[in-house]
Design a protein around this motif. Structure first.
Motif, PDB file in Angstrom:
ATOM      1  N   LEU A   1       0.822  -1.213   0.000  1.00  8.07           N
ATOM      2  CA  LEU A   1       0.000   0.000   0.000  1.00  8.07           C
ATOM      3  C   LEU A   1       0.855   1.262   0.000  1.00  8.07           C
ATOM      4  CD1 LEU A   1      -2.935  -0.958   2.377  1.00  8.07           C
ATOM      5  CD2 LEU A   1      -2.975  -0.713  -0.105  1.00  8.07           C
ATOM      6  N   ASN A   2       1.967   1.254   0.717  1.00  9.49           N
ATOM      7  CA  ASN A   2       2.852   2.416   0.708  1.00  9.49           C
ATOM      8  C   ASN A   2       3.460   2.643  -0.672  1.00  9.49           C
ATOM      9  OD1 ASN A   2       2.457   3.243   3.330  1.00  9.49           O
ATOM     10  ND2 ASN A   2       4.112   1.986   4.123  1.00  9.49           N
ATOM     11  N   ILE A   3       3.833   1.569  -1.357  1.00 12.68           N
ATOM     12  CA  ILE A   3       4.376   1.716  -2.712  1.00 12.68           C
ATOM     13  C   ILE A   3       3.311   2.264  -3.652  1.00 12.68           C
ATOM     14  CG2 ILE A   3       5.219   0.420  -4.710  1.00 12.68           C
ATOM     15  CD1 ILE A   3       6.776  -1.340  -2.740  1.00 12.68           C
ATOM     16  N   VAL A   4       2.070   1.791  -3.528  1.00 16.39           N
ATOM     17  CA  VAL A   4       0.989   2.294  -4.379  1.00 16.39           C
ATOM     18  C   VAL A   4       0.746   3.779  -4.116  1.00 16.39           C
ATOM     19  CG1 VAL A   4      -1.505   2.145  -4.802  1.00 16.39           C
ATOM     20  CG2 VAL A   4      -0.129   0.064  -4.694  1.00 16.39           C
ATOM     21  N   ILE A   5       0.717   4.172  -2.831  1.00 14.56           N
ATOM     22  CA  ILE A   5       0.518   5.581  -2.483  1.00 14.56           C
ATOM     23  C   ILE A   5       1.649   6.434  -3.045  1.00 14.56           C
ATOM     24  CG2 ILE A   5       0.504   7.221  -0.550  1.00 14.56           C
ATOM     25  CD1 ILE A   5      -0.990   5.058   1.062  1.00 14.56           C
ATOM     26  N   LEU A   6       2.873   5.949  -2.955  1.00 15.58           N
ATOM     27  CA  LEU A   6       4.010   6.706  -3.477  1.00 15.58           C
ATOM     28  C   LEU A   6       3.961   6.827  -5.000  1.00 15.58           C
ATOM     29  CD1 LEU A   6       6.845   5.340  -1.200  1.00 15.58           C
ATOM     30  CD2 LEU A   6       5.854   7.627  -1.181  1.00 15.58           C
ATOM     31  N   LEU A   7       3.603   5.757  -5.694  1.00 17.52           N
ATOM     32  CA  LEU A   7       3.518   5.826  -7.151  1.00 17.52           C
ATOM     33  C   LEU A   7       2.439   6.804  -7.601  1.00 17.52           C
ATOM     34  CD1 LEU A   7       3.978   2.101  -8.208  1.00 17.52           C
ATOM     35  CD2 LEU A   7       5.532   4.005  -8.633  1.00 17.52           C
ATOM     36  N   ILE A   8       1.289   6.767  -6.948  1.00 17.02           N
ATOM     37  CA  ILE A   8       0.225   7.715  -7.279  1.00 17.02           C
ATOM     38  C   ILE A   8       0.692   9.145  -6.999  1.00 17.02           C
ATOM     39  CG2 ILE A   8      -2.092   8.495  -6.618  1.00 17.02           C
ATOM     40  CD1 ILE A   8      -2.773   5.510  -6.194  1.00 17.02           C
ATOM     41  N   SER A   9       1.387   9.337  -5.882  1.00 16.42           N
ATOM     42  CA  SER A   9       1.885  10.668  -5.538  1.00 16.42           C
ATOM     43  C   SER A   9       2.907  11.167  -6.547  1.00 16.42           C
ATOM     44  CB  SER A   9       2.510  10.653  -4.144  1.00 16.42           C
ATOM     45  OG  SER A   9       1.574  10.256  -3.189  1.00 16.42           O
ATOM     46  N   ILE A  10       3.771  10.279  -7.003  1.00  9.98           N
ATOM     47  CA  ILE A  10       4.767  10.671  -8.008  1.00  9.98           C
ATOM     48  C   ILE A  10       4.083  11.068  -9.309  1.00  9.98           C
ATOM     49  CG2 ILE A  10       6.610   9.766  -9.480  1.00  9.98           C
ATOM     50  CD1 ILE A  10       7.598   8.205  -7.017  1.00  9.98           C
ATOM     51  N   LEU A  11       3.073  10.302  -9.713  1.00 10.50           N
ATOM     52  CA  LEU A  11       2.358  10.642 -10.952  1.00 10.50           C
ATOM     53  C   LEU A  11       1.642  11.981 -10.825  1.00 10.50           C
ATOM     54  CD1 LEU A  11       0.878   7.162 -11.896  1.00 10.50           C
ATOM     55  CD2 LEU A  11       2.786   8.356 -12.976  1.00 10.50           C
ATOM     56  N   ILE A  12       1.075  12.266  -9.660  1.00  6.27           N
ATOM     57  CA  ILE A  12       0.376  13.541  -9.465  1.00  6.27           C
ATOM     58  C   ILE A  12       1.364  14.703  -9.437  1.00  6.27           C
ATOM     59  CG2 ILE A  12      -0.975  14.889  -7.800  1.00  6.27           C
ATOM     60  CD1 ILE A  12      -2.459  12.288  -7.143  1.00  6.27           C
TER      61      ILE A  12
END
Length: 87
Positions: A43-54
């Motif tokens: 879940l932390n990796i998913v949150i970070l990937l979404i944050s990087i894309l944003i």
């Protein structure tokens, strides 16, 4: 791609340190740890990937910094205040 991997690894350091501290201070948690540690990391990796894309779409640096501070504080809050039931 290399910059993305470095960013994710650096951003995961607080989460991984927290997991290691929880394992150190609460060693006898049984099957809950077997499920919670991989799910937390995923879940932390998913949150970070979404944050990087944003943040790639946001232009000014001030807004990027505020966004990252918000994401990191949200992750810390979830690590500290998550409650599990003992059913």
């Amino acid at each position: 791609m290399e910059k993305l991997i470095k960013t994710i690894l650096l951003a995961m350091i607080p989460s991984i340190l927290t997991i290691f501290l929880l394992i150190e201070y609460f060693p006898y948690t049984g099957l809950g740890r077997i499920l919670s540690v991989p799910i937390t990391v995923f879940l932390n990796i998913v949150i970070l990937l979404i944050s990087i894309l944003i943040t790639r779409k946001i232009k000014p640096g001030v807004y990027k910094n505020l966004y990252w501070i918000t994401v990191i504080l949200n992750q810390i809050r979830e690590l500290i205040f998550t409650r599990t039931s003992n059913e």
